[in-house]
Design an enzyme around this catalytic site. Sequence first.
Site, mmCIF file in Angstrom:
data_model
loop_
_atom_site.group_PDB
_atom_site.id
_atom_site.type_symbol
_atom_site.label_atom_id
_atom_site.label_comp_id
_atom_site.label_asym_id
_atom_site.label_seq_id
_atom_site.Cartn_x
_atom_site.Cartn_y
_atom_site.Cartn_z
ATOM 1 N N ILE A 102 -21.288 7.744 19.742
ATOM 2 C CA ILE A 102 -22.043 7.508 18.227
ATOM 3 C C ILE A 102 -22.730 9.036 17.746
ATOM 4 C CG2 ILE A 102 -23.816 6.437 17.099
ATOM 5 C CD1 ILE A 102 -22.929 4.100 17.971
ATOM 6 N N CYS A 103 -22.345 9.658 16.689
ATOM 7 C CA CYS A 103 -22.900 11.057 16.387
ATOM 8 C C CYS A 103 -22.797 12.127 17.504
ATOM 9 C CB CYS A 103 -24.409 10.542 16.042
ATOM 10 S SG CYS A 103 -25.120 12.015 15.199
ATOM 11 N N VAL A 104 -23.635 12.688 17.883
ATOM 12 C CA VAL A 104 -23.588 13.598 19.119
ATOM 13 C C VAL A 104 -23.393 13.184 20.289
ATOM 14 C CG1 VAL A 104 -24.575 15.515 17.487
ATOM 15 C CG2 VAL A 104 -25.953 13.913 18.988
ATOM 16 N N THR A 122 -17.806 14.309 15.132
ATOM 17 C CA THR A 122 -19.169 14.268 15.467
ATOM 18 C C THR A 122 -20.042 14.368 14.174
ATOM 19 O OG1 THR A 122 -20.785 15.020 17.147
ATOM 20 C CG2 THR A 122 -19.475 16.556 15.960
#
Length: 312
Positions: A102-104, A122
């Site tokens: 998730i995300c970074v 990302t």
Amino acid sequence: MHTVAVLALDRVIPFDLSTPIEVFSRTRLPDGRPGYQVRVCAEREEVDAGAFTLRAPWGLEGLKGADTIIVPGVADLATSLPPAVHDALRSAAADGTRIASICVGTFPLAATGLLDGLRVTTHWRAAGLLAATHPDIDVDPDVLYVDNGQFLTSAGAAAGMDLCLHMIRRDYGSAVAADAARLSVMPLEREGGQAQFIVYDHAPTPQGSELEVLLTWLRENLARDLALADIAERAGTSTRTLIRRFRDQTGTTPLQWLHRARIRQAQHLLETTEHSVERIGYQVGFGSPTTFRDRFKRATGVSPQTYRRTFS
């Protein structure tokens, strides 16, 4: 029951950590049973989460036997991945475990080498750094998430919810995913600048946009044999202008949007009716059962019959 292990690394971003915990924990099957068991796992007994410190009830042993592992983002992208975490993720991947970031969280997952050669995403602000740090990865900053089968990655912040709902749809079908989306007060799919090109998703209808009326009409006329010229005529514009507006507002072309809408409606009918595959193919606008079966399998990876057995 499907087990989801959420990995809490040091300096974990609380929002990214809480998203899968909440979405999966609240998911219920049609008979009321929970769809997932969620474990929060960490290498160390205490984890620095910025504004607070958390104690994970599971160590890295909690990753073993999980059906899905979620890697949330961390605040410090330069931090090296602990060797024990590296080995645990590699071992899980070798066992066939589905792993999503998730995300970074893409950064620690990429550090394992498991994403080499794959298309990933990302947070848009970190996309350039990810591409520079891991040149063997194809970084796409424009999508909400990327599904490579065993490995999945999401864009920033709320895109983690999109990815979780997508995995619920993969596991249990669209009806369960739609219920989870309502509990999260979240649309099952979103339109916008980060256009979503995952073909499993229901084609987005931008509310309040100049295409809203046209897209509603298309969804109501999926059974018709519609060419690009027919859609442009309905919109009262040229085909060139129509294509440009679609790309600007949905991130795809008119015919690709129509194809995705037909596949999505076919999935819905397979899940909720007893209509024959042939009838459903005609209902959603495919000219023949053979064409329907071929297009459906290319879009979803399975035949209509297999999809129905899995999700009906």
